[in-house]
Design a protein around this motif. Sequence first.
Motif, mmCIF file in Angstrom:
data_model
loop_
_atom_site.group_PDB
_atom_site.id
_atom_site.type_symbol
_atom_site.label_atom_id
_atom_site.label_comp_id
_atom_site.label_asym_id
_atom_site.label_seq_id
_atom_site.Cartn_x
_atom_site.Cartn_y
_atom_site.Cartn_z
ATOM 1 N N ASP A 128 0.798 -1.231 0.000
ATOM 2 C CA ASP A 128 0.000 0.000 0.000
ATOM 3 C C ASP A 128 0.830 1.280 0.000
ATOM 4 O O ASP A 128 0.283 2.368 0.199
ATOM 5 C CB ASP A 128 -0.921 0.016 1.227
ATOM 6 N N SER B 211 2.595 2.502 2.243
ATOM 7 C CA SER B 211 2.186 3.237 3.449
ATOM 8 C C SER B 211 3.265 4.211 3.939
ATOM 9 O O SER B 211 2.927 5.222 4.567
ATOM 10 C CB SER B 211 1.790 2.264 4.566
ATOM 11 N N ILE C 2 -4.288 7.426 -2.706
ATOM 12 C CA ILE C 2 -3.086 7.378 -1.862
ATOM 13 C C ILE C 2 -2.123 8.529 -2.208
ATOM 14 O O ILE C 2 -1.486 9.108 -1.322
ATOM 15 C CB ILE C 2 -2.415 5.987 -1.976
ATOM 16 N N HIS D 277 4.029 8.480 5.797
ATOM 17 C CA HIS D 277 4.488 8.294 7.182
ATOM 18 C C HIS D 277 5.347 9.492 7.606
ATOM 19 O O HIS D 277 6.174 9.969 6.818
ATOM 20 C CB HIS D 277 5.303 6.998 7.262
#
Length: 353
Positions: free
Chosen positions: A114, A116, A173, A120
């Motif tokens: 993903d 991610s 995203i 972050h």
Amino acid sequence: MKSAPGRTTLNTKQDRVSAANNSRTVRLNRPNRPRRLRRTRVIRDLAAETHLTTAGMIQPYFVCEGAGIKDEIAGLPGIYRESVDSLAESIAADLKIGIDKVMLFGVTGRKDADASFASHPDNPVLRACRELKERFADELFVAADVCLCAYTDSGHCGIIEHGEVNNDKSAAILADMSLALAETGCDCLAPSDMMDGRVGQIRNALEEQGFTNTIIMAYTAKYSSAYYGPFREAAQSAPQSGDRKSYQMDPRNQTEALKEMQLDIAEGADIVMVKPALAYLDVIAKCSEQADVPLAAFNVSGEYASVKALSKQGFADEASLALENLTAIRRAGASIILTYHLRDILKHGWIER
Ligand code: PBG
Ligand code: ZN
């Protein structure tokens, strides 16, 4: 005495007399002699249509995790992969020589399905933006590449679902990543993923959250190119399998660039970009005719590395090659140029600041 064709040094009075006689006898009586405007350096400057200045140039940087790291990138001589502390020092030094516009690329081993780590808080690009804006405020223009390829375990610029890059999930995203960047004070987001509709998604997210000053410089006509080779090695972002042809543009197409440009501008891009630059000068020229926003071109890693390699082998002068390339890009119609050459240009005074 006959003077040799093309002879330019006239040593004796006899030479000059015979040259005058010759010119009298062979004079073409032409109304137009384009060479008049090429005779001296000063006249050539007067007649020049294209003036290369560094004001529209942006220097790219690679930022990684850790501390005290500054490693030269094998495929990009003179360009480094740096941790945030080192990057801030490098940029402080670069600001002194006149580099006040930078573009940041993230390098990390923290990759997952993903992407991610893209949003972050420990992402080195986010940390770098925070640090740079705190330290240099509006003296430094900070742009960040917005893409997922450095953060996906697939190495693709979007999220893989059922064996394909899922456009809309990736765009969502990318909008999250853009918000995270905007929160750091980053001046400009540069989405390089080529998902459909991502500029609109990003612009909406920014507007909703009140980031009304954040600039979007869209990689509008980004081609599927072999010239990104040194970059992918530098950013550790090569696709693990397959290629980027299902999202980056086909090098055989030009009209499609105009469509992409129309869409990006309508979706809220402030600046549009063509990339790579040198093999796509026709695209730059076409886009510049129709753009009603500034047009940028990315003089990519492979183009820079070619200049370095050719000059290192002694086959050409580096400054001449670099400036010829950049002049061509500017002449084609790009007012903004992202180029790895910028530091050398200013450091060695290849062009005035
Ligand atoms: C990430 C990205 C790439 C470049 C800029 N952003 C690589 C790619 O798309 O594969 C290339 C820059 C260069 O080659 O200098 N999507
Ligand atoms: Zn990417």
